[in-house]
Design a protein around this motif. Structure first.
Motif, PDB file in Angstrom:
ATOM      1  N   ILE A  62      12.770   9.539  -3.702  1.00 25.21           N
ATOM      2  CA  ILE A  62      12.223   8.477  -4.553  1.00 25.21           C
ATOM      3  C   ILE A  62      11.735   7.315  -3.695  1.00 25.21           C
ATOM      4  O   ILE A  62      10.657   6.755  -3.931  1.00 25.21           O
ATOM      5  N   ALA A  63      12.526   6.946  -2.697  1.00 16.90           N
ATOM      6  CA  ALA A  63      12.125   5.838  -1.824  1.00 16.90           C
ATOM      7  C   ALA A  63      10.900   6.187  -0.989  1.00 16.90           C
ATOM      8  O   ALA A  63      10.001   5.361  -0.804  1.00 16.90           O
ATOM      9  N   ILE A  64      10.839   7.419  -0.488  1.00 17.08           N
ATOM     10  CA  ILE A  64       9.709   7.814   0.357  1.00 17.08           C
ATOM     11  C   ILE A  64       8.416   7.901  -0.454  1.00 17.08           C
ATOM     12  O   ILE A  64       7.353   7.428  -0.022  1.00 17.08           O
ATOM     13  N   PHE A  65       8.503   8.505  -1.626  1.00 16.23           N
ATOM     14  CA  PHE A  65       7.305   8.744  -2.430  1.00 16.23           C
ATOM     15  C   PHE A  65       7.127   7.706  -3.535  1.00 16.23           C
ATOM     16  O   PHE A  65       6.498   7.994  -4.558  1.00 16.23           O
ATOM     17  N   ALA A  66       7.669   6.499  -3.329  1.00 18.83           N
ATOM     18  CA  ALA A  66       7.489   5.439  -4.322  1.00 18.83           C
ATOM     19  C   ALA A  66       6.012   5.125  -4.581  1.00 18.83           C
ATOM     20  O   ALA A  66       5.613   4.969  -5.744  1.00 18.83           O
ATOM     21  N   PRO A  67       5.150   5.033  -3.550  1.00 19.50           N
ATOM     22  CA  PRO A  67       3.729   4.790  -3.844  1.00 19.50           C
ATOM     23  C   PRO A  67       3.093   5.882  -4.687  1.00 19.50           C
ATOM     24  O   PRO A  67       2.278   5.603  -5.576  1.00 19.50           O
ATOM     25  N   LEU A  68       3.470   7.142  -4.427  1.00 18.32           N
ATOM     26  CA  LEU A  68       2.913   8.242  -5.204  1.00 18.32           C
ATOM     27  C   LEU A  68       3.383   8.186  -6.661  1.00 18.32           C
ATOM     28  O   LEU A  68       2.590   8.403  -7.591  1.00 18.32           O
ATOM     29  N   PHE A 115      11.736  -0.293  -9.846  1.00 25.18           N
ATOM     30  CA  PHE A 115      12.907   0.551  -9.613  1.00 25.18           C
ATOM     31  C   PHE A 115      12.698   1.473  -8.417  1.00 25.18           C
ATOM     32  O   PHE A 115      13.547   1.556  -7.527  1.00 25.18           O
ATOM     33  N   VAL A 116      11.571   2.193  -8.378  1.00 24.77           N
ATOM     34  CA  VAL A 116      11.375   3.153  -7.289  1.00 24.77           C
ATOM     35  C   VAL A 116      11.161   2.431  -5.961  1.00 24.77           C
ATOM     36  O   VAL A 116      11.642   2.892  -4.908  1.00 24.77           O
ATOM     37  N   TYR A 117      10.472   1.300  -5.980  1.00 23.73           N
ATOM     38  CA  TYR A 117      10.326   0.535  -4.741  1.00 23.73           C
ATOM     39  C   TYR A 117      11.637  -0.152  -4.358  1.00 23.73           C
ATOM     40  O   TYR A 117      11.863  -0.440  -3.171  1.00 23.73           O
ATOM     41  N   GLY A 118      12.496  -0.444  -5.328  1.00 25.02           N
ATOM     42  CA  GLY A 118      13.771  -1.084  -5.036  1.00 25.02           C
ATOM     43  C   GLY A 118      14.729  -0.200  -4.272  1.00 25.02           C
ATOM     44  O   GLY A 118      15.685  -0.701  -3.658  1.00 25.02           O
ATOM     45  N   THR A 283      15.383 -11.622  -1.109  1.00 25.44           N
ATOM     46  CA  THR A 283      14.820 -12.530  -2.113  1.00 25.44           C
ATOM     47  C   THR A 283      13.464 -12.003  -2.577  1.00 25.44           C
ATOM     48  O   THR A 283      12.911 -11.064  -2.001  1.00 25.44           O
ATOM     49  N   GLU A 284      12.973 -12.634  -3.622  1.00 26.47           N
ATOM     50  CA  GLU A 284      11.632 -12.312  -4.102  1.00 26.47           C
ATOM     51  C   GLU A 284      10.607 -12.590  -2.994  1.00 26.47           C
ATOM     52  O   GLU A 284      10.808 -13.504  -2.190  1.00 26.47           O
ATOM     53  N   PRO A 285       9.517 -11.843  -2.938  1.00 26.30           N
ATOM     54  CA  PRO A 285       9.094 -10.791  -3.874  1.00 26.30           C
ATOM     55  C   PRO A 285       9.561  -9.390  -3.504  1.00 26.30           C
ATOM     56  O   PRO A 285       8.959  -8.416  -3.946  1.00 26.30           O
ATOM     57  N   THR A 286      10.604  -9.257  -2.679  1.00 24.85           N
ATOM     58  CA  THR A 286      11.114  -7.937  -2.315  1.00 24.85           C
ATOM     59  C   THR A 286      11.636  -7.224  -3.560  1.00 24.85           C
ATOM     60  O   THR A 286      12.500  -7.760  -4.261  1.00 24.85           O
ATOM     61  N   PRO A 287      11.159  -6.012  -3.866  1.00 26.65           N
ATOM     62  CA  PRO A 287      11.625  -5.294  -5.060  1.00 26.65           C
ATOM     63  C   PRO A 287      12.962  -4.605  -4.824  1.00 26.65           C
ATOM     64  O   PRO A 287      13.057  -3.374  -4.759  1.00 26.65           O
ATOM     65  N   SER A 288      13.997  -5.391  -4.687  1.00 33.34           N
ATOM     66  CA  SER A 288      15.327  -4.859  -4.407  1.00 33.34           C
ATOM     67  C   SER A 288      16.118  -4.722  -5.696  1.00 33.34           C
ATOM     68  O   SER A 288      15.933  -5.482  -6.653  1.00 33.34           O
ATOM     69  N   TRP A 289      17.025  -3.729  -5.719  1.00 37.80           N
ATOM     70  CA  TRP A 289      17.900  -3.568  -6.880  1.00 37.80           C
ATOM     71  C   TRP A 289      18.797  -4.788  -7.051  1.00 37.80           C
ATOM     72  O   TRP A 289      19.070  -5.207  -8.169  1.00 37.80           O
ATOM     73  N   GLY A 290      19.269  -5.353  -5.955  1.00 39.85           N
ATOM     74  CA  GLY A 290      20.099  -6.548  -6.055  1.00 39.85           C
ATOM     75  C   GLY A 290      19.340  -7.731  -6.622  1.00 39.85           C
ATOM     76  O   GLY A 290      19.876  -8.510  -7.423  1.00 39.85           O
TER      77      GLY A 290
END
Length: 338
Positions: A62-68, A115-118, A283-290
């Protein structure tokens, strides 16, 4: 001359096959297995370990293919859909074909894309810290245990010093100091620069505090291994010290190193999410789950999916890695049999 510590020879470590010669005699061929091969074979037979490894592999994909995945959905994690929010900032749409998991309140960004980028920051931080702490801890432990004397005393003092520091206080203070050094005032700096500085400072802080426990463990193992016959024979033969450390001693430390790595990875995932939730991590704008959990705590009643999606992902990922770590520990422990 490598001796595997703590693993006794057993029927499990040897398999014999026989073939009959024309004269009617039987020639036995014996194939020996190393303790690592035995442990991996036992691990493959463990259904719980295989299921957990599959789940972990799914998160990595999921993390690798988040752009796809976001391309298939037709969204991205940074676009604001303000037209899909009401006057109070709540979404006016439910999950649909355009937004598979809906949009987040107040900002309107796509939840599936976030979610997938997080998954990327959590896995990158945890993987990087685990790799750095493992390398540093193993090297320091090897040198301290094998050298002895004043080298051992100095390195042991460094280990005790790191372990005595208040981890949480430094985790809160150090990122702010590094941010002021490399970025300057966080108020006037671009958000991307602040997020990047926070990302690397978090890796530095976690790595600084994470190597000491493994170094102490490796040092204790080396103190017992350096008295063995194969180490004494290597010294008599004039084998260089670096070859004794990395060719003779290190292969006998595979089990504790693998166990430490398997247990440290979920710990750093939780630590990253916890520090981010407290406002001292990513912190923002990083799409982190936290980051998502910290933003969703005020909307969990109106939009439960906003909060429980990253919480559920972290829970499943950490539980899978913890169970996988337990299975790895059992597989490398010669006293357990399944």
């Amino acid at each position: 001359m490598i001796e595997d510590s703590g693993v006794a020879e057993s029927a499990e470590s040897r398999t014999e096959t026989t073939e009959r010669t024309p004269a009617g005699r039987q020639n036995a061929r014996t194939r020996s297995k190393s303790p690592t091969a035995i442990a991996l074979e036992r691990l493959r037979r463990d259904k719980v370990a295989m299921v957990c490894a599959t789940i972990f592999g799914l998160f990595i994909l999921i993390a690798i293919f988040a752009p796809l995945l976001t391309t298939l959905e037709g969204q991205d994690p940074t676009t604001y859909h303000q037209d899909l929010l009401d006057d109070y900032g709540f979404p006016t749409i439910a999950p649909n074909g355009e937004h598979w998991l809906g949009i987040e309140p107040r900002l309107g960004r796509d939840l599936f894309a976030r979610f997938v980028y997080g998954a990327r920051p959590s896995l990158i931080v945890a993987g990087s810290v685990t790799a750095l702490t493992t390398v540093i801890g193993v090297v320091v432990g090897l040198v301290a245990g094998f050298a002895g004397g004043w080298v051992d005393r100095v390195l042991s003092w460094c280990i005790d010093f790191v372990l005595s520091l208040p981890y949480l206080l430094f985790a809160i203070a150090v990122p702010a100091v590094l941010l002021s050094i490399f970025v300057g005032s966080a108020e006037g700096a671009p958000p991307d620069d602040v997020a990047r500085a926070r990302f690397f400072s978090l890796i530095i802080v976690l790595s600084f505090f994470g190597w000491a426990n493994l170094a102490r463990l490796i040092r204790g193992e080396v103190l017992s291994l350096r008295e063995r016959e194969f180490v004494a024979a290597a010294k008599v033969l004039g084998v260089p010290t670096h070859r004794v450390l990395f060719k003779e001693l290190l292969p006998n430390l595979v089990a504790p190193i693998v166990i430490s790595v398997s247990l440290a990875l979920p710990q750093y995932i939780v630590t990253e999410a916890g520090l981010t939730f407290l406002g001292v991590g990513l912190t923002e704008p990083t799409p982190s789950w936290g980051v998502t959990i910290a933003s969703a705590q005020n909307y969990y009643r109106a939009d439960p999916l906003y909060l429980w999606l990253p919480v559920g992902a972290i829970t499943v990922l950490v539980l899978s890695l913890s169970l996988l770590g337990d299975s790895v520990r059992d597989a490398f422990d010669p006293r357990t049999r399944r």
